[in-house]
Write a protein that holds these residues in place. Structure first.
Motif, mmCIF file in Angstrom:
data_model
loop_
_atom_site.group_PDB
_atom_site.id
_atom_site.type_symbol
_atom_site.label_atom_id
_atom_site.label_comp_id
_atom_site.label_asym_id
_atom_site.label_seq_id
_atom_site.Cartn_x
_atom_site.Cartn_y
_atom_site.Cartn_z
ATOM 1 N N ALA A 205 0.822 -1.210 0.000
ATOM 2 C CA ALA A 205 0.000 0.000 0.000
ATOM 3 C C ALA A 205 0.859 1.264 0.000
ATOM 4 N N GLN A 206 2.071 1.177 0.580
ATOM 5 C CA GLN A 206 2.892 2.375 0.760
ATOM 6 C C GLN A 206 4.016 2.503 -0.257
ATOM 7 N N TYR A 207 4.574 1.363 -0.716
ATOM 8 C CA TYR A 207 5.777 1.417 -1.544
ATOM 9 C C TYR A 207 5.586 0.728 -2.892
ATOM 10 N N ILE A 208 6.395 1.159 -3.848
ATOM 11 C CA ILE A 208 6.590 0.422 -5.095
ATOM 12 C C ILE A 208 7.952 -0.244 -4.979
ATOM 13 N N ILE A 209 7.974 -1.568 -5.009
ATOM 14 C CA ILE A 209 9.217 -2.317 -4.839
ATOM 15 C C ILE A 209 9.457 -3.150 -6.091
ATOM 16 N N ILE A 224 19.413 -5.608 -8.709
ATOM 17 C CA ILE A 224 19.173 -4.339 -8.021
ATOM 18 C C ILE A 224 17.714 -4.263 -7.582
ATOM 19 N N THR A 225 17.495 -3.776 -6.367
ATOM 20 C CA THR A 225 16.158 -3.594 -5.808
ATOM 21 C C THR A 225 15.883 -2.097 -5.689
ATOM 22 N N ILE A 226 14.753 -1.652 -6.223
ATOM 23 C CA ILE A 226 14.374 -0.243 -6.201
ATOM 24 C C ILE A 226 13.121 -0.093 -5.334
ATOM 25 N N VAL A 227 13.142 0.851 -4.400
ATOM 26 C CA VAL A 227 11.990 1.090 -3.529
ATOM 27 C C VAL A 227 11.637 2.573 -3.568
ATOM 28 N N ARG A 228 10.331 2.831 -3.854
ATOM 29 C CA ARG A 228 9.845 4.215 -3.888
ATOM 30 C C ARG A 228 8.550 4.317 -3.100
ATOM 31 N N LYS A 229 8.324 5.440 -2.472
ATOM 32 C CA LYS A 229 7.036 5.696 -1.846
ATOM 33 C C LYS A 229 6.014 6.012 -2.931
ATOM 34 N N PHE A 253 16.976 -1.767 3.339
ATOM 35 C CA PHE A 253 17.768 -0.583 2.994
ATOM 36 C C PHE A 253 17.013 0.305 2.012
ATOM 37 N N GLY A 254 16.300 -0.338 1.072
ATOM 38 C CA GLY A 254 15.519 0.444 0.120
ATOM 39 C C GLY A 254 14.379 1.184 0.790
ATOM 40 N N LYS A 255 13.640 0.487 1.661
ATOM 41 C CA LYS A 255 12.516 1.131 2.353
ATOM 42 C C LYS A 255 13.001 2.225 3.292
ATOM 43 N N ARG A 256 14.157 2.011 3.913
ATOM 44 C CA ARG A 256 14.698 3.041 4.811
ATOM 45 C C ARG A 256 14.885 4.352 4.050
ATOM 46 N N TYR A 262 13.327 9.563 -0.274
ATOM 47 C CA TYR A 262 14.273 9.384 -1.362
ATOM 48 C C TYR A 262 13.869 8.124 -2.118
ATOM 49 N N VAL A 263 14.509 7.886 -3.240
ATOM 50 C CA VAL A 263 14.390 6.587 -3.899
ATOM 51 C C VAL A 263 15.499 5.709 -3.345
ATOM 52 N N GLY A 264 15.155 4.541 -2.886
ATOM 53 C CA GLY A 264 16.149 3.602 -2.374
ATOM 54 C C GLY A 264 16.544 2.607 -3.447
ATOM 55 N N ALA A 265 17.838 2.470 -3.687
ATOM 56 C CA ALA A 265 18.340 1.506 -4.667
ATOM 57 C C ALA A 265 19.407 0.653 -3.986
ATOM 58 N N VAL A 266 19.241 -0.661 -4.046
ATOM 59 C CA VAL A 266 20.170 -1.579 -3.381
ATOM 60 C C VAL A 266 20.640 -2.594 -4.406
ATOM 61 N N VAL A 267 21.930 -2.521 -4.746
ATOM 62 C CA VAL A 267 22.484 -3.451 -5.729
ATOM 63 C C VAL A 267 23.300 -4.513 -5.009
ATOM 64 N N ASN A 268 23.115 -5.760 -5.405
ATOM 65 C CA ASN A 268 23.896 -6.857 -4.828
ATOM 66 C C ASN A 268 25.184 -7.043 -5.617
ATOM 67 N N THR A 269 26.196 -7.515 -4.938
ATOM 68 C CA THR A 269 27.516 -7.651 -5.549
ATOM 69 C C THR A 269 27.600 -8.910 -6.413
#
Length: 746
Positions: A205-209, A224-229, A253-256, A262-269
């Motif tokens: 309901a709150q985020y686009i993941i 990569i994981t992208i999280v936006r409100k 980390f993305g939701k934080r 902000y837009v949260g972007a978390v890329v795995n190595t």
């Protein structure tokens, strides 16, 4: 230490003497078990109330007590105890949330009874009520908190229950363990499936993941994981994290970042999650992250500005990213950053046993191998087996039962050579880093040396570096967003109890959104002076102190002060048998309350201080010494002996002597010839030492299962074995050696 252990044993023995009724039929009959557990928990509670021990204000006591209350079905009292815990002991950011599962369960049981509804309906009401009471920044953590390891809880409970086979009573320690393991399993097995679904609905309901796979120019794939409100429809700055710990932390980390708008972007190595590339930790970030940032800043939800955040390995990743700086990267916030080749996997050129455990943690599968990593008994056994065997350090992976190429490759680089240098900025590379940076670390941070290495190098090579430092009484977790109010069972000053998350995202607002500069950042170095409840602010690290005390290696037999230079040169001889694996530990007895382990060390104590003293900065100075071998590893520690008879570790330092002058080039000692060994890269601290205290200085040899053992032959230490030990190591510590203690005077 001996007295602590003795008191603990006395307490445990007294408690174990108390027996509680618990029928053996409860072990095999689940109906009887469910009836007996509340009765057992209440017996333990009654015993604690009637006993005279003073643990009721202890953090561990409260941690046990609310579980007993839940097991006894006294749910309102459990909620009250959790509130007490939150008010007195909870860390700042979590605000007691690490026990939210227990609180929601207790709330649900009360609602179930009061409203006479089924438990799932009560649980939904309780969860929604609690969720709505929390700010967005705290709800982002719920996925981590509520994802309890049900299988592990079940195993632990079954193990505790099986101990009661054929017994009709149970001692205190066993009863407490059984009650705790019972309630851990009962709660999480009962609530996890439902609350995780409820949380997923809240997130939806709150985020686009979104999760995507990026293909780099060299053909490698990264996830990569992208999280936006959902509420934020306009492009925003992107906060990027490069995360080797693939799993639940990606969404967190993305939701934080999204929770701070902000837009949260978390890329795995490399090699993590959906990547089929070879996972070689630390080796690819510098090349990969330029392309990742290039992709991120071009996306429609990005306004073209990128910042980075993360701690430990994730702090290292940011320094890797600025080795080749992308124009869209406007700032980084490296927290407790690993100084690759500096403080990990070797600290001051001494490799640590922990490195193998960590390598397995991040490479055993596409996510993280938590079960293997958390098996302390297993790893202690492996390290002890290696230590007892006398085999080379290179054999550690074989002893563990699984040879490891990464472990062996790291050992091939004992000096700070090109292998490590190419992973992060090196020397003149720092002069090209012209973006603002905020570094956070702590006096108890395992990677403090690394975090400060980057800070010092940046300022050394770039005289206009816009780089701020915040350092306080935080450990490795506390300085990367968790801000605990208790560290090493010691309360930190109230003024130090800040939200590291709020500080970091206030910094992002300042740099990326033209916001106000965080109030704490009054100068480039911002440090908290423990035991004064104050922060101080100076322009460079050397100004953390404005005076110094030289602590000489004097035995004080003539009552002369250790702070005065000796009139004539003398030495104290230390002998350490490197072959001995069964030596009994020795201790410096402080009082009935405390003692300090002195095995493989000699100690020097100061006179009682006649006034308060603020120690602020890191130890320096030099050791004038000679040995009968070509090399050894020093181990130095400075303690405060408090007026109440307790010890407090102020700072420590260890170094491979042959690398003490240059961590890239080994310079072996000439046996029997005196040499000056500089003290560099020790642990920074800032603390007021009370009048009536003493200072205790330990110097000696690093020799234990947690680290390599340097036998002094001059060969690669990783290849030395017990057969290389030869005659015992003899060290002459000359009394004109001194440890320079940094002092701040108002």
């Amino acid at each position: 230490m001996k007295f602590k252990i003795l008191l603990a044993l006395i307490f445990v023995n007294l408690m174990q003497a108390q027996k509680f009724s618990f029928p053996k039929t409860a072990v095999t009959d689940s109906l009887i078990l469910e009836k007996q557990m509340p009765e057992l928990a209440q017996q333990v509670i009654n015993h604690l109330h009637s006993s005279q021990h003073k643990l009721k204000n202890n953090i561990n006591f409260l941690d046990d007590f609310f579980r007993l209350q839940i097991a006894a079905k006294d749910y309102q009292k459990a909620i009250n105890t959790l509130a007490d815990y939150r008010n007195e002991y909870a860390d700042h950011n979590m605000a007691g949330n690490k026990f939210l599962g227990y609180e929601v369960y207790s709330m649900a049981k009360l609602i179930e009874k009061e409203r006479k509804i089924i438990f799932p309906d009560a649980l939904q009401i309780a969860f929604n009520t609690k969720y709505e009471s929390l700010p967005d920044q705290l709800t982002t953590r719920l996925g981590l908190i509520l994802d309890g390891d049900v299988n592990n809880y079940k195993k632990t409970f079954r193990k505790a229950l099986d101990k009661q086979k054929d017994k009709d009573n149970i001692d205190y320690v066993s009863a407490l363990a059984l009650c705790k393991s019972y309630i851990n399993y009962k709660i999480y097995s009962g609530i996890k499936p439902q609350v995780m679904k409820l949380l997923a609905l809240k997130d939806k309901a709150q985020y686009i993941i979104e999760t995507k796979d990026l293909t780099l120019k060299n053909g490698s794939t990264l996830t990569i994981t992208i999280v936006r409100k959902k509420a934020n429809t306009s492009p925003l700055p992107v906060i990027l994290t490069s995360n080797i710990y693939a799993g639940p932390f990606d969404e967190y980390f993305g939701k934080r970042a999204a929770s701070y708008n902000y837009v949260g972007a978390v890329v795995n190595t490399h090699g993590k999650r959906n990547s089929n590339d070879v996972n070689n930790p630390f080796e690819h970030e510098s090349q990969d992250l330029y392309e990742v940032i290039d992709w991120v800043y071009k996306q429609p939800w990005s306004n073209g500005k990128v910042g980075m955040i993360g701690g430990s390995y994730l702090g290292f990743s940011q320094w890797a990213a600025v080795k080749k700086l992308h124009p869209a990267l406007k700032t980084i916030v490296p927290q407790v950053a690993v100084g690759i080749g500096i403080d990990y996997p070797a600290q001051n050129n001494i490799f640590m046993s922990y490195m193998l455990q960590w390598i397995r943690y991040v490479t055993n599968n596409k996510l993280t191998d938590d079960a293997d990593f958390s098996n302390a008994t297993k790893w202690d056994s492996i390290n002890t087996a290696w230590y007892k065997s006398g085999r080379s350090f290179r054999a550690l992976d074989s002893i563990s039962g699984k040879p490891n190429k990464i472990f062996q490759r790291w050992l091939d680089h004992p000096g700070y050579d090109e292998y490590w240098q190419k992973m992060v900025p090196y020397k003149e590379d720092f002069s090209k880093i012209n973006i603002p940076i905020l570094t956070t670390t702590g006096y108890y941070d395992d990677d403090q040396i690394g975090a400060l290495y980057y800070f010092k190098q940046h300022h050394q090579y770039n005289k206009n570096a816009d780089h701020y430092l915040v350092i306080g009484p935080y450990n490795h977790g506390g300085a990367q967003s968790y801000g605990f109010t208790y560290v090493n069972e010691t309360p930190i000053d109230p003024v130090a109890r800040i939200s590291i998350d709020d500080l970091a995202f206030s910094w992002f607002d300042y740099i990326l959104k033209n916001g106000k500069k965080p109030e704490l950042l009054k100068d480039k170095i911002n440090f908290q002076v423990m035991n004064t409840n104050t922060w101080k602010h100076v322009s460079d690290l050397d100004k953390m102190h404005n005076s110094a005390l030289k602590f000489y290696l004097k035995d004080r037999k003539d009552n002369s002060s250790v702070f005065n230079q000796p009139h004539q040169q003398n030495f104290t001889k230390q002998i350490v048998d490197l072959k001995d694996r069964d030596k009994k530990d020795t201790y410096y007895i402080i009082s009935k309350k405390d003692s300090i382990k002195t095995t493989n060390s000699i100690y020097f104590e100061s006179e009682v201080l006649d006034k308060d003293l603020i120690i602020s900065g890191n130890l320096s100075g030099f050791f004038n010494l000679s040995i009968n071998k070509k090399d050894f590893d020093t181990d130095t520690a400075l303690y405060q002996i408090q007026p109440d008879g307790k010890s407090f570790l102020l700072s420590n330092h260890m170094v491979r002597v042959s690398y003490a002058k240059d961590n890239a080039v080994r310079q072996l000692l000439e046996p029997g010839k005196s040499v000056q060994i500089p003290i560099k890269n020790s642990i920074v601290i800032s603390k007021k030492i009370e009048k009536g205290s003493k200072l205790l200085l330990l110097v000696g040899v690093n020799k234990n299962p947690r680290w390599q053992i340097n036998y002094g032959t001059g060969k690669d230490v990783s290849d030395e074995t017990l057969q290389d030990a030869g005659e015992p190591l003899e060290i002459k510590w000359y009394n004109d050696s001194y440890v320079e203690i940094p002092v701040y005077k108002d």
